[in-house]
Design a protein around this motif. Structure first.
Motif, PDB file in Angstrom:
ATOM      1  N   ALA A 147     -40.846  -7.191  33.162  1.00  0.00           N
ATOM      2  CA  ALA A 147     -39.669  -7.961  33.562  1.00  0.00           C
ATOM      3  C   ALA A 147     -39.462  -9.149  32.629  1.00  0.00           C
ATOM      4  CB  ALA A 147     -39.811  -8.444  35.007  1.00  0.00           C
TER       5      ALA A 147
ATOM      6  N   GLU B  88     -28.715  -4.429  34.270  1.00  0.00           N
ATOM      7  CA  GLU B  88     -29.811  -4.006  35.135  1.00  0.00           C
ATOM      8  C   GLU B  88     -30.052  -5.033  36.232  1.00  0.00           C
ATOM      9  OE1 GLU B  88     -33.252  -1.599  33.301  1.00  0.00           O
ATOM     10  OE2 GLU B  88     -32.702  -3.029  31.723  1.00  0.00           O
ATOM     11  N   ALA B  89     -30.487  -4.559  37.396  1.00  0.00           N
ATOM     12  CA  ALA B  89     -30.821  -5.406  38.531  1.00  0.00           C
ATOM     13  C   ALA B  89     -32.339  -5.464  38.692  1.00  0.00           C
ATOM     14  CB  ALA B  89     -30.182  -4.867  39.807  1.00  0.00           C
ATOM     15  N   TRP B  90     -32.868  -6.670  38.936  1.00  0.00           N
ATOM     16  CA  TRP B  90     -34.295  -6.900  39.115  1.00  0.00           C
ATOM     17  C   TRP B  90     -34.491  -7.678  40.412  1.00  0.00           C
ATOM     18  CZ3 TRP B  90     -37.748  -5.356  35.114  1.00  0.00           C
ATOM     19  CH2 TRP B  90     -37.135  -4.935  33.943  1.00  0.00           C
TER      20      TRP B  90
ATOM     21  N   TYR C  46     -36.100  -9.805  43.303  1.00  0.00           N
ATOM     22  CA  TYR C  46     -37.159 -10.814  43.273  1.00  0.00           C
ATOM     23  C   TYR C  46     -37.677 -11.049  44.687  1.00  0.00           C
ATOM     24  CZ  TYR C  46     -39.293 -15.474  42.896  1.00  0.00           C
ATOM     25  OH  TYR C  46     -40.139 -16.549  42.955  1.00  0.00           O
TER      26      TYR C  46
ATOM     27  N   GLN D 141     -39.881  -2.312  36.464  1.00  0.00           N
ATOM     28  CA  GLN D 141     -38.730  -1.647  35.865  1.00  0.00           C
ATOM     29  C   GLN D 141     -37.458  -2.084  36.580  1.00  0.00           C
ATOM     30  OE1 GLN D 141     -38.455   0.530  33.088  1.00  0.00           O
ATOM     31  NE2 GLN D 141     -36.319  -0.039  33.475  1.00  0.00           N
ATOM     32  N   GLY D 142     -36.438  -2.486  35.830  1.00  0.00           N
ATOM     33  CA  GLY D 142     -35.153  -2.807  36.430  1.00  0.00           C
ATOM     34  C   GLY D 142     -34.360  -1.546  36.722  1.00  0.00           C
ATOM     35  N   ARG D 143     -33.303  -1.703  37.496  1.00  0.00           N
ATOM     36  CA  ARG D 143     -32.452  -0.567  37.864  1.00  0.00           C
ATOM     37  C   ARG D 143     -31.087  -0.748  37.207  1.00  0.00           C
ATOM     38  NH1 ARG D 143     -28.884  -0.140  41.985  1.00  0.00           N
ATOM     39  NH2 ARG D 143     -29.717  -2.050  42.937  1.00  0.00           N
TER      40      ARG D 143
ATOM     41  N   TYR E  10     -30.153 -10.372  37.311  1.00  0.00           N
ATOM     42  CA  TYR E  10     -29.459  -9.368  36.508  1.00  0.00           C
ATOM     43  C   TYR E  10     -29.651  -9.675  35.032  1.00  0.00           C
ATOM     44  CZ  TYR E  10     -27.043  -7.817  40.737  1.00  0.00           C
ATOM     45  OH  TYR E  10     -26.760  -7.330  41.988  1.00  0.00           O
ATOM     46  N   THR E  11     -29.777  -8.613  34.250  1.00  0.00           N
ATOM     47  CA  THR E  11     -29.839  -8.754  32.801  1.00  0.00           C
ATOM     48  C   THR E  11     -28.701  -7.957  32.171  1.00  0.00           C
ATOM     49  OG1 THR E  11     -31.374  -6.889  32.616  1.00  0.00           O
ATOM     50  CG2 THR E  11     -32.329  -9.102  32.723  1.00  0.00           C
TER      51      THR E  11
ATOM     52  N   THR F 252     -31.688 -11.281  43.663  1.00  0.00           N
ATOM     53  CA  THR F 252     -31.616 -10.302  42.575  1.00  0.00           C
ATOM     54  C   THR F 252     -31.263 -10.992  41.264  1.00  0.00           C
ATOM     55  OG1 THR F 252     -30.890  -8.565  44.099  1.00  0.00           O
ATOM     56  CG2 THR F 252     -30.558  -8.172  41.757  1.00  0.00           C
TER      57      THR F 252
ATOM     58  N   PHE G 203     -41.606  -9.625  40.381  1.00  0.00           N
ATOM     59  CA  PHE G 203     -40.528  -8.779  39.905  1.00  0.00           C
ATOM     60  C   PHE G 203     -41.087  -7.379  39.707  1.00  0.00           C
ATOM     61  CE2 PHE G 203     -38.612 -12.825  38.547  1.00  0.00           C
ATOM     62  CZ  PHE G 203     -37.299 -12.622  38.960  1.00  0.00           C
TER      63      PHE G 203
END
Length: 376
Positions: free
Chosen positions: A185, A211-213, A215, A226-228, A203-204, A201, A223
């Motif tokens: 992350a 992608e959503a990460w 928290y 892997q992000g979605r 975001y990147t 959440t 975190f």
């Protein structure tokens, strides 16, 4: 109350000053009257402030994202509605709501409250923290209760803000939430073109991929590894932010130095983002962040005025139809009367206003045009 309007042959002159409430073509006043209750005492937002820190000019500009719950019916304000001078070497980010944070080049962390909608400063000081943040400027973002920072050494640090609504609480480092540079992350946050948060959440935006990460804020704050992927856009989109839940925005050029305008794109959805409008609005070039709302409300039939007078105002004067003298010849002061209202049509009060001539020698020689500005 009356305003005096003097006609002269000039391109731009200030001809009057008064104190009253207003919404003008350059200022919109918000009181959250259109919101529905998200929780007790917390209204949902039908307009959200969007800020642009422009390092070349040393200023922060404020725009209004109108009705962000509907990214197709809403729109960004056509011009900035307030501004404030800033150091050119400071880093700025949003604390959510009307809280703005600054990290100075000397390492001071400062918090501000945006009081521009009530006639105050866009950067009203709230608190100056004594912590040394000189090594925590690499990448910064916040969801309100937490402030996240990629430090110079590459680790992710998380700080807990005890008073996120006012920005003047105690700020404590959450050691349990610190993640090392080699965590997936942290690597993703460091590599990303931009990082922002909505609630729990993060975001990147990286090379056009969003992608959503999620928290988890607890004794074992974490975190995922892997992000979605929740959406994609074109690789030239380098900045991302959220007006609120399910309301993502992107724009090009993330370095904050370009003098060119940025075309804002809007997206809706939570588990999967859909582009709603590829030309949602335009902001001046710079580093963009928003006063992210925890809850959004549809404005319904209410319409944004962005400072325009309310439609069908019975007390608004009719435009004069009689012939006026040669516009090149100065004449005696004229009187302008009217009401100033909020974006939802309700009366506004307490804001300093100035009147400025825009076109004192119009082509039809019948009347000059003026515009109103808020005095910051």
């Amino acid at each position: 109350m009356a305003l005096k309007r003097t006609r002269k042959k000039s391109s731009s002159i200030i001809v009057g000053l008064m104190t009253m409430g207003l919404c003008t073509t350059s200022v919109i006043c918000s009181n959250s009257a259109l919101g529905r209750e998200a929780t007790a005492g917390e209204p949902c937002k039908s307009e959200v402030a969007t800020y642009v820190a422009k390092f070349l000019t040393g200023k922060i500009y404020k725009y209004i994202d109108w009705n962000p719950a509907s990214a197709t019916d809403g729109l960004m304000s056509p011009d900035y509605v307030a501004s404030a001078s800033t150091p050119r070497d400071s880093a700025f980010f949003s604390g959510g709501g009307n809280i703005i944070y600054e990290v100075t080049s000397g390492g001071q962390l400062k918090s501000y409250i945006d009081k521009s909608t009530s006639g105050g400063s866009l950067l009203t000081p709230a608190k100056t923290y004594t912590s040394d943040w000189a090594t925590r400027r690499k990448k910064l973002w916040s969801n309100g209760p937490q402030i996240f920072s990629i430090e110079d050494g590459g680790n992710l640090a998380v700080y807990q803000q005890s008073a996120p609504a006012t920005g003047n609480g105690t700020l404590l480092r959450d050691n349990a939430a610190t993640l090392p540079i080699d965590h997936p992350a942290v690597a993703a946050f460091t590599k990303a073109d931009d990082v922002w948060a909505i609630g729990a959440t993060v975001y990147t935006l990286t090379s056009g991929v969003i992608e959503a990460w999620p928290y988890t804020a607890s004794d074992s704050s974490r975190f995922p590894a892997q992000g979605r992927i929740v959406g994609t856009t074109s690789p030239d989109q380098k900045q991302g932010w959220a007006a609120g839940p399910s309301a993502i925005r992107t724009a090009p050029t993330g370095v904050g130095m370009s003098p060119e305008p940025h075309v804002v794109r809007s997206y809706t959805g939570s588990s999967s983002l859909t582009e709603a409008d590829s030309e949602y609005g335009v902001v001046i070039g710079g580093n963009v962040f928003a006063a992210t709302a925890n809850c959004l409300a549809d404005a319904g039939e209410a319409k944004p005025s962005f400072g325009k007078a309310a439609a069908d105002d019975p007390e608004a004067p009719a435009a004069p139809e009689d012939d006026l003298p040669d516009p090149s010849t100065p004449v005696s002061p004229q009187v302008l009367r009217g009401r100033f209202t909020l974006g939802d049509g309700k009366p506004a009060a307490g804001l300093p206003v100035r009147i400025e001539a825009m076109d004192t020698v119009p082509e039809d020689a019948r009347r000059s045009r003026c515009r109103l500005w808020a005095q910051q």
